[in-house]
Enzyme design. Structure first.
Site, short mmCIF file in Angstrom:
data_model
loop_
_atom_site.label_atom_id
_atom_site.label_comp_id
_atom_site.label_asym_id
_atom_site.label_seq_id
_atom_site.Cartn_x
_atom_site.Cartn_y
_atom_site.Cartn_z
N LYS A 13 35.88 33.24 11.04
CA LYS A 13 34.91 33.20 9.94
C LYS A 13 34.95 34.47 9.08
CE LYS A 13 31.04 34.18 12.99
NZ LYS A 13 31.16 35.64 12.98
N ARG A 88 21.92 35.48 14.85
CA ARG A 88 22.56 35.00 16.06
C ARG A 88 21.60 34.22 16.96
NH1 ARG A 88 27.42 38.17 18.10
NH2 ARG A 88 28.10 39.25 16.22
N ARG A 171 32.44 35.04 26.84
CA ARG A 171 31.85 35.28 25.51
C ARG A 171 31.48 33.97 24.83
NH1 ARG A 171 36.39 38.86 23.15
NH2 ARG A 171 35.56 38.50 21.08
#
Ligand SMILES: [Zn+2]
Length: 227
Positions: A13, A88, A171
């Site tokens: 991104k 987030r 992650r």
């Protein structure tokens, strides 16, 4: 246009934000850089943030959003911005919406970069870096001519700890856990656009530009003075 780019690490991104912001004359605001800049230039909110960072604490959402506010009021955000790396979490999204609302604004689009686990693993776990000159390689996409050796300087290539398979999977797991309700929130607000980022970079850029274009088309005509 006020846009947010969401996506797990390795979804590409950042690269897209770079291209699209140039193409559409938007400011690319990467939250990591933004915080660093605010702390370095010592703005009022930057100083507040520094207090937390120096104590090893997480900077509260409200302070991050205040820093974003300072940033988007600058001239180069007149045409809008792409916010990359923030929010987030759902609570961050709500603080952000609240701030924009006070400015009489709102987010127009949220692009979610959906990637398959396989492609993230392939992309990240194949990365290699030269231990001497820092050149980047990829075992599949950008291989060095001699296995494990840098083409430019003959240095040994290594894999960053962050890029190891177990770390990459962990992650991704954490990312999905944290963002599930965030994505749902934007979906309910009807501004979420999913981008399958397993396609090649040019195709993804074109998809995003098409979506932006079709969203501009359906904007109400208030700005032209039509009642
Ligand atoms: Zn090298």
């Amino acid at each position: 246009m006020r846009i947010v780019f969401l996506g797990p690490p390795g979804a590409g991104k950042g690269t897209q934000a770079e291209t699209i912001s140039k193409e559409k004359n938007l400011s690319h605001i990467s939250s990591g850089n933004l915080l660093r800049e605010a702390v370095e230039t010592g703005t009022e909110t930057g100083i507040k943030a520094r207090d937390y960072i120096e104590k090893g604490l997480l900077v509260p959402d409200q302070i991050v959003v205040d820093i974003i506010k300072e940033r988007i009021l600058k001239d180069d955000c007149k045409e809008g911005f792409i916010l990359d790396g923030f929010p987030r979490t759902l609570s961050q999204a709500k603080v952000l919406d609240e701030m924009l609302k006070k400015l009489g604004n709102k987010l127009d689009l949220v692009f979610y970069f959906a990637v398959s686990k396989e492609s993230v693993v392939l992309r990240l776990s194949g990365r290699r870096i030269c231990s001497i000159c820092g050149a980047n390689y990829h075992v599949k996409y950008v291989p060095s001519s001699k296995d494990g050796i840098c083409d430019k300087c003959g240095g040994k290539l290594y894999q960053r700890a962050d890029d190891k398979l177990e770390t990459v999977l962990e992650r991704m797991r954490v990312y999905h856990e944290q963002t599930e309700d965030l994505i749902e929130y934007y979906r309910k607000n009807d501004i979420l656009k999913e981008i399958v980022s397993d396609a090649n970079i040019e195709t993804i850029t074109k998809n995003i530009l098409d979506i932006i274009k079709s969203n501009l088309k359906y904007k109400p005509l208030i700005s032209f003075g039509v009642i």
